[in-house]
Design a protein around this motif. Structure first.
Motif, PDB file in Angstrom:
ATOM      1  N   ILE A  66       1.087  -1.015   0.002  1.00  0.00           N
ATOM      2  CA  ILE A  66      -0.059   0.024  -0.011  1.00  0.00           C
ATOM      3  C   ILE A  66       0.531   1.322  -0.223  1.00  0.00           C
ATOM      4  CG2 ILE A  66      -1.991   0.826   1.404  1.00  0.00           C
ATOM      5  CD1 ILE A  66      -2.819  -1.212   2.297  1.00  0.00           C
ATOM      6  N   GLU A  67       0.491   1.984  -0.997  1.00  0.00           N
ATOM      7  CA  GLU A  67       1.605   3.141  -1.217  1.00  0.00           C
ATOM      8  C   GLU A  67       0.548   4.694  -0.831  1.00  0.00           C
ATOM      9  OE1 GLU A  67       4.259   4.196  -4.700  1.00  0.00           O
ATOM     10  OE2 GLU A  67       2.647   2.092  -5.474  1.00  0.00           O
ATOM     11  N   GLY A  68       0.759   4.656   0.638  1.00  0.00           N
ATOM     12  CA  GLY A  68       0.005   5.755   1.507  1.00  0.00           C
ATOM     13  C   GLY A  68      -0.773   5.538   1.920  1.00  0.00           C
ATOM     14  N   ASP A 110      -4.093  -3.740 -10.380  1.00  0.00           N
ATOM     15  CA  ASP A 110      -3.906  -2.449 -10.801  1.00  0.00           C
ATOM     16  C   ASP A 110      -4.060  -1.799 -10.119  1.00  0.00           C
ATOM     17  OD1 ASP A 110      -6.018  -1.639 -10.025  1.00  0.00           O
ATOM     18  OD2 ASP A 110      -7.108  -1.392 -12.061  1.00  0.00           O
ATOM     19  N   GLY A 111      -3.492  -0.528  -9.417  1.00  0.00           N
ATOM     20  CA  GLY A 111      -3.366   0.423  -8.750  1.00  0.00           C
ATOM     21  C   GLY A 111      -4.133   0.334  -8.062  1.00  0.00           C
ATOM     22  N   GLY A 154      -4.613   5.399   0.039  1.00  0.00           N
ATOM     23  CA  GLY A 154      -3.142   5.077  -0.586  1.00  0.00           C
ATOM     24  C   GLY A 154      -3.633   4.109  -2.441  1.00  0.00           C
ATOM     25  N   THR A 155      -2.407   3.540  -3.264  1.00  0.00           N
ATOM     26  CA  THR A 155      -3.078   3.224  -4.325  1.00  0.00           C
ATOM     27  C   THR A 155      -1.610   1.697  -3.514  1.00  0.00           C
ATOM     28  OG1 THR A 155      -0.544   4.070  -5.126  1.00  0.00           O
ATOM     29  CG2 THR A 155      -2.994   4.514  -5.838  1.00  0.00           C
ATOM     30  N   LEU A 156      -2.017   0.043  -4.818  1.00  0.00           N
ATOM     31  CA  LEU A 156      -1.856  -0.636  -4.618  1.00  0.00           C
ATOM     32  C   LEU A 156      -0.572  -0.654  -5.734  1.00  0.00           C
ATOM     33  CD1 LEU A 156      -4.394  -2.594  -3.610  1.00  0.00           C
ATOM     34  CD2 LEU A 156      -3.589  -1.946  -2.586  1.00  0.00           C
ATOM     35  N   SER A 157       0.429  -2.177  -5.117  1.00  0.00           N
ATOM     36  CA  SER A 157       1.978  -2.095  -6.312  1.00  0.00           C
ATOM     37  C   SER A 157       1.705  -3.619  -6.368  1.00  0.00           C
ATOM     38  CB  SER A 157       2.672  -1.038  -5.028  1.00  0.00           C
ATOM     39  OG  SER A 157       2.591   0.280  -4.920  1.00  0.00           O
TER      40      SER A 157
END
Length: 261
Positions: A96-98, A151-152, A211-214
């Motif tokens: 999780i980016e965020g 995806d994100g 946040g977005t997913l990577s």
């Protein structure tokens, strides 16, 4: 003199808890999604011999006489800074980016939350954690899937053997809290909601502050080994100084008990 003994002893007890927290941080330096803890300290009661502002001759005393009785641990707080990302190239590893947590269902039907995105498939194709807890909402990978793309924004697409186009099977959602530091640690990288966290807010990754997913990455522990080692040294020295204060107070008591009229 007895007061000095108990005051220094409270300092040693506080530093012992501090070392326990540091040791747990270091023990989890390689735990995926682990968030370090920090011990917060505060002074405790004071004995007042003379209050500020008093005076018998008409003068105002600017400062009084207060002697503190030591320290105590006020709180052990989780620090939810983001850890370093580690590339794994595993299609079911998510970072999780965020802000945000993955929501999972426990065996008793309650919900828990985690930052660890090391997902697996169970025998029915559901996406679950390493302990077998399914994520919410439920995502099922159909049989015959040869590739999984996430995806994100959390959309999960799979490519079925023999088909030329991907099929969407669901969307991974995230949960966030107004006060994540109030979450209760359950172990196994899981957290539970408490009265101080605020109501859980559920949303789609990348929207409304989530946040977005990577895909193919894992969030590592946010423990900084160098910082923890420095804190360990400082805590050890504080413990040593407090033990020295107890020794000194004991020697002074010994001198007092040895006085002869």
């Amino acid at each position: 003199m007895i007061r000095a003994l108990w005051t220094a002893a409270s300092g040693m007890q506080s530093q012992q808890v501090n070392m326990d927290v540091i040791a747990n941080n270091l023990a989890n330096v390689n735990s995926s999604g682990f968030k370090k803890s920090r011990a917060d300290f505060q002074d405790i009661l004071y004995q007042t011999s003379k209050a500020a502002g008093t005076g018998g001759d008409g003068n105002e005393v600017p400062t009084g006489i207060q002697v503190g009785l030591g320290s105590r641990v006020a709180a052990v707080q989780k620090v939810f800074t983001t850890g370093d990302f580690q590339q794994t190239e595993n299609e079911l590893d998510l970072a999780i980016e965020g802000s945000g947590f993955f929501q999972v269902e426990l065996p008793d039907g309650t919900e828990a939350y985690t930052r660890s995105g090391a997902l697996k498939q169970d025998s029915t194709g559901r996406l679950v954690t390493s302990d077998g807890y399914p994520i919410i909402p439920e995502i099922v990978i159909p049989e015959g899937a040869t590739a999984i793309a996430i995806d994100g924004s959390g959309t999960v697409d799979v490519l079925i053997d023999g088909e030329s186009t991907a099929t969407e099977v669901g969307t991974i959602e995230l949960t966030r809290f107004a006060n994540p530091a109030g979450l209760s640690s359950l172990g196994r990288n899981l957290y539970a909601e408490t009265a101080t966290t605020g109501d859980p807010q559920i949303g789609t990754p990348g929207e409304e502050g989530f946040g977005t997913l990577s895909q193919g990455f894992l969030e590592g522990s946010n423990v900084n080994i160098m910082e923890e080692m420095v804190n360990m040294i400082a805590g050890q020295r504080a413990y040593e100084v407090n033990s020295k204060a107890i020794t000194t107070a004991d020697e002074m008591l010994q001198m007092t008990s040895g006085l002869v009229r």
